[in-house]
Motif scaffolding. Structure first.
Motif, short mmCIF file in Angstrom:
data_model
loop_
_atom_site.label_atom_id
_atom_site.label_comp_id
_atom_site.label_asym_id
_atom_site.label_seq_id
_atom_site.Cartn_x
_atom_site.Cartn_y
_atom_site.Cartn_z
N PRO A 49 0.84 -1.21 0.00
CA PRO A 49 0.00 0.00 0.00
C PRO A 49 0.87 1.26 0.00
O PRO A 49 1.84 1.35 0.75
CB PRO A 49 -0.80 -0.12 1.30
N GLU A 50 0.53 2.18 -0.88
CA GLU A 50 1.30 3.41 -1.02
C GLU A 50 0.38 4.52 -1.50
O GLU A 50 -0.56 4.28 -2.26
CB GLU A 50 2.43 3.17 -2.04
N ASP A 51 0.66 5.73 -1.09
CA ASP A 51 -0.10 6.90 -1.55
C ASP A 51 0.46 7.31 -2.91
O ASP A 51 1.57 7.87 -3.00
CB ASP A 51 0.02 8.03 -0.53
N VAL A 52 -0.29 7.00 -3.96
CA VAL A 52 0.15 7.27 -5.33
C VAL A 52 -0.92 8.10 -6.03
O VAL A 52 -2.12 7.83 -5.89
CB VAL A 52 0.40 5.95 -6.09
N VAL A 53 -0.50 9.09 -6.77
CA VAL A 53 -1.40 9.96 -7.53
C VAL A 53 -1.47 9.44 -8.96
O VAL A 53 -0.44 9.21 -9.59
CB VAL A 53 -0.92 11.42 -7.50
N TYR A 54 -2.67 9.25 -9.45
CA TYR A 54 -2.89 8.87 -10.85
C TYR A 54 -3.45 10.08 -11.58
O TYR A 54 -4.23 10.84 -11.02
CB TYR A 54 -3.89 7.71 -10.94
N GLN A 55 -3.04 10.24 -12.83
CA GLN A 55 -3.55 11.31 -13.69
C GLN A 55 -3.84 10.73 -15.07
O GLN A 55 -3.13 9.83 -15.52
CB GLN A 55 -2.53 12.44 -13.82
N LEU A 56 -4.86 11.26 -15.72
CA LEU A 56 -5.23 10.84 -17.07
C LEU A 56 -5.16 12.04 -17.99
O LEU A 56 -5.49 13.15 -17.59
CB LEU A 56 -6.65 10.29 -17.09
N ASP A 57 -4.76 11.79 -19.22
CA ASP A 57 -4.74 12.84 -20.23
C ASP A 57 -5.37 12.29 -21.50
O ASP A 57 -5.15 11.14 -21.86
CB ASP A 57 -3.30 13.29 -20.52
N TYR A 58 -6.18 13.10 -22.15
CA TYR A 58 -6.77 12.74 -23.44
C TYR A 58 -6.13 13.65 -24.47
O TYR A 58 -6.39 14.85 -24.49
CB TYR A 58 -8.29 12.95 -23.42
N ASN A 59 -5.26 13.08 -25.29
CA ASN A 59 -4.53 13.90 -26.25
C ASN A 59 -4.13 13.08 -27.46
O ASN A 59 -3.04 12.52 -27.51
CB ASN A 59 -3.29 14.50 -25.58
N GLN A 60 -5.01 12.99 -28.42
CA GLN A 60 -4.74 12.22 -29.64
C GLN A 60 -3.55 12.80 -30.41
O GLN A 60 -2.78 12.06 -31.00
CB GLN A 60 -5.97 12.18 -30.54
N GLU A 61 -3.40 14.14 -30.40
CA GLU A 61 -2.27 14.75 -31.09
C GLU A 61 -0.95 14.33 -30.44
O GLU A 61 0.04 14.11 -31.11
CB GLU A 61 -2.38 16.28 -31.11
N GLY A 62 -0.96 14.24 -29.11
CA GLY A 62 0.24 13.82 -28.39
C GLY A 62 0.63 12.40 -28.75
O GLY A 62 1.82 12.07 -28.83
N LEU A 63 -0.36 11.55 -28.96
CA LEU A 63 -0.07 10.15 -29.30
C LEU A 63 0.54 10.02 -30.68
O LEU A 63 1.22 9.04 -30.97
CB LEU A 63 -1.33 9.31 -29.17
N ALA A 64 0.33 11.01 -31.54
CA ALA A 64 0.95 10.99 -32.86
C ALA A 64 2.47 11.14 -32.74
O ALA A 64 3.21 10.65 -33.58
CB ALA A 64 0.37 12.11 -33.73
N ASN A 65 2.93 11.79 -31.70
CA ASN A 65 4.36 11.95 -31.40
C ASN A 65 4.62 11.33 -30.02
O ASN A 65 5.08 11.99 -29.10
CB ASN A 65 4.75 13.43 -31.37
N LYS A 66 4.28 10.06 -29.90
CA LYS A 66 4.24 9.39 -28.61
C LYS A 66 5.55 9.48 -27.82
O LYS A 66 5.54 9.71 -26.62
CB LYS A 66 3.84 7.94 -28.78
N GLY A 67 6.69 9.30 -28.48
CA GLY A 67 7.96 9.36 -27.78
C GLY A 67 8.18 10.68 -27.07
O GLY A 67 8.51 10.72 -25.88
#
Length: 131
Positions: A49-67
């Motif tokens: 068990p650990e206090d971990v922060v999760y975040q989500l991003d929706y960015n199709q343009e970012g996935l085009a330049n995934k690296g």
């Protein structure tokens, strides 16, 4: 072999903050997110068990330049997990956070993500609703 827990949970496309809070709570209870399969089937792996922060991003343009996209978050110490239906999943131990740190540091970038969700997920459904 590690212990796996499967949880089916449905979040709307705009509930990304609730989803992140759910994932953080699971991690705090000793279950870290491993993957999401099919329709909202969350697979967790037993962990300390650990206090971990999760975040989500929706960015199709970012996935085009995934690296470059992933490297930008990695440079800020966010661990990239995977992509699921247009969202990218990241996590970071709370002890490594610098105050209330989010991947969206201002209202303008948060609004830009909401606009990306609207264009990418809701606009394609518009003809369906008009019929």
């Amino acid at each position: 072999m590690s212990e796996i827990k499967k949880v089916w949970k449905l979040f709307s496309i705009m509930d990304y903050e609730k989803e992140a809070a759910f994932l953080s709570k699971m991690h705090k209870n000793g279950w870290k997110l491993k993957e999401i399969k099919g329709l909202c089937s969350y697979h967790f792996e037993k962990c300390t068990p650990e206090d971990v922060v999760y975040q989500l991003d929706y960015n199709q343009e970012g996935l085009a330049n995934k690296g470059t996209y992933v490297q930008m978050f990695t440079d800020c110490d966010w661990e990239y997990l995977f992509d699921y239906y247009g969202y990218s999943y990241f996590r970071k131990p709370a002890k490594e956070m610098h105050g209330r740190e989010e991947i969206f540091c201002d209202d303008e970038s948060r609004l830009a993500m909401i606009n990306r969700i609207f264009r990418g997920r809701l606009m394609p459904l518009l003809p369906f609703f008009l019929c």
